[in-house]
Motif scaffolding. Structure first.
Motif, PDB file in Angstrom:
ATOM      1  N   ASP A 177      -6.615  -8.369   3.234  1.00 35.16           N
ATOM      2  CA  ASP A 177      -7.062  -7.206   2.465  1.00 35.16           C
ATOM      3  C   ASP A 177      -7.989  -7.631   1.321  1.00 35.16           C
ATOM      4  O   ASP A 177      -8.933  -6.914   0.975  1.00 35.16           O
ATOM      5  CB  ASP A 177      -5.857  -6.449   1.901  1.00 35.16           C
ATOM      6  CG  ASP A 177      -4.943  -5.901   2.979  1.00 35.16           C
ATOM      7  OD1 ASP A 177      -5.437  -5.582   4.082  1.00 35.16           O
ATOM      8  OD2 ASP A 177      -3.732  -5.795   2.725  1.00 35.16           O
ATOM      9  N   TRP A 182       0.847  -1.183   0.000  1.00 39.28           N
ATOM     10  CA  TRP A 182       0.000   0.000   0.000  1.00 39.28           C
ATOM     11  C   TRP A 182       0.887   1.240   0.000  1.00 39.28           C
ATOM     12  O   TRP A 182       2.077   1.151   0.324  1.00 39.28           O
ATOM     13  CB  TRP A 182      -0.912   0.014   1.227  1.00 39.28           C
ATOM     14  CG  TRP A 182      -1.862  -1.147   1.265  1.00 39.28           C
ATOM     15  CD1 TRP A 182      -1.754  -2.272   2.024  1.00 39.28           C
ATOM     16  CD2 TRP A 182      -3.050  -1.300   0.475  1.00 39.28           C
ATOM     17  NE1 TRP A 182      -2.793  -3.128   1.763  1.00 39.28           N
ATOM     18  CE2 TRP A 182      -3.613  -2.560   0.824  1.00 39.28           C
ATOM     19  CE3 TRP A 182      -3.695  -0.517  -0.479  1.00 39.28           C
ATOM     20  CZ2 TRP A 182      -4.795  -3.030   0.242  1.00 39.28           C
ATOM     21  CZ3 TRP A 182      -4.869  -0.981  -1.059  1.00 39.28           C
ATOM     22  CH2 TRP A 182      -5.406  -2.217  -0.697  1.00 39.28           C
ATOM     23  N   PRO A 236      -7.374  -1.978   2.304  1.00 38.24           N
ATOM     24  CA  PRO A 236      -6.394  -2.080   3.400  1.00 38.24           C
ATOM     25  C   PRO A 236      -7.051  -2.282   4.756  1.00 38.24           C
ATOM     26  O   PRO A 236      -7.495  -1.323   5.406  1.00 38.24           O
ATOM     27  CB  PRO A 236      -5.661  -0.734   3.323  1.00 38.24           C
ATOM     28  CG  PRO A 236      -6.666   0.204   2.731  1.00 38.24           C
ATOM     29  CD  PRO A 236      -7.470  -0.605   1.766  1.00 38.24           C
ATOM     30  N   TYR A 237      -7.087  -3.519   5.207  1.00 42.43           N
ATOM     31  CA  TYR A 237      -7.738  -3.851   6.472  1.00 42.43           C
ATOM     32  C   TYR A 237      -7.109  -3.110   7.644  1.00 42.43           C
ATOM     33  O   TYR A 237      -7.819  -2.602   8.528  1.00 42.43           O
ATOM     34  CB  TYR A 237      -7.676  -5.364   6.696  1.00 42.43           C
ATOM     35  CG  TYR A 237      -8.338  -5.808   7.975  1.00 42.43           C
ATOM     36  CD1 TYR A 237      -9.726  -5.760   8.114  1.00 42.43           C
ATOM     37  CD2 TYR A 237      -7.585  -6.290   9.051  1.00 42.43           C
ATOM     38  CE1 TYR A 237     -10.343  -6.166   9.293  1.00 42.43           C
ATOM     39  CE2 TYR A 237      -8.188  -6.702  10.226  1.00 42.43           C
ATOM     40  CZ  TYR A 237      -9.572  -6.634  10.345  1.00 42.43           C
ATOM     41  OH  TYR A 237     -10.180  -7.034  11.512  1.00 42.43           O
ATOM     42  N   VAL A 246       0.415  -5.600   1.055  1.00 38.21           N
ATOM     43  CA  VAL A 246      -0.933  -6.051   0.718  1.00 38.21           C
ATOM     44  C   VAL A 246      -0.988  -7.535   1.062  1.00 38.21           C
ATOM     45  O   VAL A 246      -0.177  -8.326   0.568  1.00 38.21           O
ATOM     46  CB  VAL A 246      -1.257  -5.820  -0.770  1.00 38.21           C
ATOM     47  CG1 VAL A 246      -2.657  -6.346  -1.089  1.00 38.21           C
ATOM     48  CG2 VAL A 246      -1.151  -4.341  -1.114  1.00 38.21           C
TER      49      VAL A 246
END
Length: 549
Positions: free
Chosen positions: A98, A88, A176-177, A94
C-alpha cells in the motif's frame, strides 16, 4: 491568541461535529492526496485522511503514528515500518504494498499526477519508472514482501528536510492496493474509489457524499488509536457571503477558511473561540514566462514572453501599495509579504522590506526598459506596439475584487494598461487548470500557496516542478535550490544562509513575488473540546461537551 480550545467540561458520549468549509464553488471531490490540488478538497478529506507518520509540535516526525520512519545517512535510506494494528476502514491490514503503490500512483505517467516533482525523483529508479523505462521503482524495497510491514526507500541523496513533515521527498500517505489494483492508472483520478468512495485508515470513514456540497463521516471501528470520541462528522460548503451570518446563527461547530476580510465582523461572536496562529501561506503574483513541457517534465522559459523583461516585472511590483490595501481590507488577518518564505518559518525567513510602493522608481525602470508613454497615457512595448497586460485572478469575494481593482488602478498611475483575463475573476476549479497551461491570454497569475512545514522551495520553484507557474528557470536558481537540500545543509546554519541567498535572488529576479502573508483563524464552538491548530492535533481526540450549540 489561542491555538487550542480551552473547554474543560466533560465530553459527552458520541455526538456529531458540524463543520463548514468556506468556498464559493462546489468542491471537486478529488480527495485522494495524490491528486488533490485544492485546500478545499483536503479540508473535506481531513477527517478520514491520515498521514503515515506522527508529527511533533515543531513539525518533526515522531514514532507515534501509523508507521515509524528512520533515516540512515550512511546508506542513504529511509525505513518505514507499519504498526501491526493499522487497518483500512474495510478491515484489511495496511501493508507494505500500500505504501509502495502510492509512489507508483504519483510516478506513473498515465496517472498524470501533478504531485510528481523533482523531489520524488530523488528516489532511485523513480525517474525511470516515470519515463516508462522500468516496470517498477527499483529504489523501493519490500524486504518482507507485499504483505509485510517494512518498506525501504533508497535515495540518491538524503536531504536535511526529510526529518520534517511536508518535505516533498518522502510521501506521507498510503493507498489501498487491494481496493484499487484493478483500476488503470489513467482512470484513477476520476474513479469513485478515489473520490466519493475513498478508503482510508483514519479515525472516520466517508458514508455519504453529495457531490460538490457535503460529506458525512462515521467512526472507523478499525482505527488503530482506538474508538474516536465523536460518532459522526458532517462537513458542507459555505459561501463566503453567508459565512459571518452562519457563525452568528451558531450553525456550525467549526468553520474552515473563514474570510479574513470579515474578521472584524465575526471575531467577537458569542459562543465561539477564535483559534489563531501564524499561517504558512502566502498570496503571490507570478509572471508568465514560459510553459511546462509535458514530454520532458520540465519548465521551459520563453525569452520572447511579454513579461520576460525583468525591469517591467520589478516596476509592476514597485507600483503597488500593498501596505495600504492590507490595512484597509484585511486588518488583523494579513500582512504585506516580503519574500517567498513567510515569517512563520522563523529563522529561515529573510528580513527585508521587499517591494514597497515607489512610483518614481517604477516609472524610471519602465523608461529605462523602453516602455514609452503614448498620447493616451498608456505605455507601449519597446517595439512601439500597444501593451495590454492580462491578469488572471480567481473568483473570491467583494474584498478580493476590491484588492485587484486597486492593483489595476496603481498600475494605471505608472502608465500600464492591465485587464483581467476573461474580463472577470475565474471560477475557482477552473483557475488552476487554466494557469497550469500558461496560455497567451495570461501574463500575470494572482494565486496563493498553503505550504508544508518543511520550507524547501524545490517543489514549487524547481526546474521540474509543475506548480512553478511562472516557469522561471535559471542555473543560479537551480543551484541555490539544490544547495538548500544538499548534504551540507544538514548543518542548519549553512542551510539558513542559503535560504536567505535564495530569497534575495528571487526578489531581484521578480519572476514570482509575494503579496501578503496570512493569519490562520479558525472559529470553534465553545462546546468543542481538545481541538488544536498545531500539527499534533488528532481528530479522534476531539469531542463535544453538550448535545447542542
Amino acid at each position: 491568541m489561542h491555538v487550542r480550545t480551552t473547554n474543560n467540561h466533560t465530553a459527552i458520549k458520541g455526538g456529531t461535529l458540524d463543520a463548514a468549509v468556506v468556498s464559493n464553488s462546489p468542491f471537486t471531490g478529488t480527495f485522494a492526496p495524490e491528486f488533490a490540488e485544492t485546500t478545499v478538497d483536503l479540508n473535506f478529506a481531513q477527517f478520514g485522511l491520515e498521514p503515515l507518520f506522527g508529527v511533533n509540535r515543531d513539525y518533526t516526525f515522531n514514532q507515534n503514528g501509523a508507521a515509524t520512519l528512520r533515516l540512515n545517512r550512511h546508506a542513504r535510506t529511509a525505513t518505514i515500518k507499519l504498526r501491526r494494528n493499522v487497518r483500512w476502514a474495510d478491515g484489511h491490514k495496511v501493508v507494505a504494498k500500500d505504501v509502495e503503490y502510492a509512489y507508483e500512483i504519483l510516478a506513473n505517467k498515465a496517472s498524470n499526477s501533478s504531485r510528481y516533482t523533482d523531489a520524488l525523483a530523488n528516489i532511485k529508479g523513480m525517474a525511470a519508472y516515470h519515463a516508462g523505462a522500468a516496470k517498477s521503482i527499483s529504489g523501493i524495497n519490500l524486504p518482507q514482501g507485499d504483505n509485510g510491514r517494512t518498506v525501504i526507500l533508497h535515495f540518491k541523496a538524503l536531504k536535511p528536510g526529510m526529518k520534517r513533515t511536508g518535505n516533498g521527498y518522502i510521501w506521507e500517505y498510503a493507498e489501498p492496493y487491494h481496493y484499487l489494483k484493478n483500476i488503470p492508472f489513467a482512470d484513477l483520478a476520476k474513479s469513485s474509489r478515489m473520490r466519493s468512495q475513498l478508503l482510508t485508515f483514519g479515525p472516520f470513514r466517508m458514508t455519504k457524499v453529495v457531490n460538490g456540497q457535503s460529506v458525512r463521516y462515521a467512526r472507523n471501528r478499525y482505527y488503530y488509536r482506538g474508538m474516536p470520541h465523536l460518532q459522526h462528522v458532517n462537513v458542507e460548503t459555505l459561501a463566503s457571503s453567508k459565512a459571518t451570518a452562519a457563525l452568528k446563527a451558531k450553525k456550525y461547530d467549526v468553520v474552515f477558511g473563514m474570510p479574513s476580510a470579515q474578521y472584524t465582523h465575526y471575531r467577537r461572536t458569542s459562543g465561539y473561540t477564535m483559534l489563531t496562529d501564524q499561517s504558512m501561506s502566502y498570496d503571490y503574483l507570478a509572471f508568465n514566462l514560459g510553459h511546462f513541457d509535458q514530454k520532458t517534465g520540465r519548465n521551459v522559459m520563453n525569452k520572447h514572453a511579454k513579461m520576460a523583461n525583468q525591469k517591467l516585472r520589478q516596476a509592476m511590483l514597485y507600483a503597488l501599495n500593498v501596505d495600504a490595501v492590507v490595512k484597509k481590507l484585511y486588518p488583523g488577518t494579513r500582512t504585506r509579504g516580503t519574500t517567498l518564505i513567510p515569517t512563520a518559518f522563523g529563522r529561515y525567513h529573510l528580513r527585508t522590506s521587499g517591494y514597497t510602493l515607489n512610483r518614481t522608481r517604477a516609472r524610471k525602470l519602465l523608461d529605462e526598459a523602453g516602455y514609452r508613454k503614448g498620447k493616451d497615457g498608456y505605455r507601449t512595448d519597446p517595439d512601439g506596439h500597444k501593451l495590454t497586460v492580462h491578469l488572471a485572478v480567481m473568483q473570491g469575494d467583494d474584498t478580493s475584487d476590491a484588492m485587484y481593482a486597486d492593483f489595476m488602478q496603481q498600475w494605471r498611475k505608472v502608465g500600464l494598461r492591465v485587464r483581467l483575463t476573461t474580463g472577470r475573476p475565474i471560477e475557482f476549479n477552473s483557475f488552476y487548470k487554466m494557469v497550469a497551461a500558461n496560455p497567451a491570454t495570461i501574463d500575470i497569475i494572482a494565486g496563493s500557496w498553503s505550504l508544508g512545514a518543511e520550507p524547501s522551495p524545490m517543489a514549487l520553484y524547481g526546474p521540474q516542478a509543475p506548480y512553478n507557474f511562472s516557469r522561471f528557470v535559471s542555473k543560479r536558481n537551480t543551484q541555490l535550490l539544490e544547495e538548500i537540500d544538499g548534504s551540507r545543509a544538514f548543518n542548519d546554519g549553512y542551510r539558513v544562509a542559503v535560504f536567505k541567498r535564495w530569497q534575495k535572488y528571487m526578489l531581484n529576479e521578480a519572476a514570482v513575488a509575494p503579496l501578503t502573508y496570512g493569519v490562520t483563524v479558525l472559529p470553534v464552538s465553545s462546546r468543542v473540546k481538545d481541538l488544536s491548530l498545531k500539527p499534533d492535533n488528532h481528530w479522534d481526540d476531539v469531542a463535544v461537551t453538550s448535545a447542542s450549540r
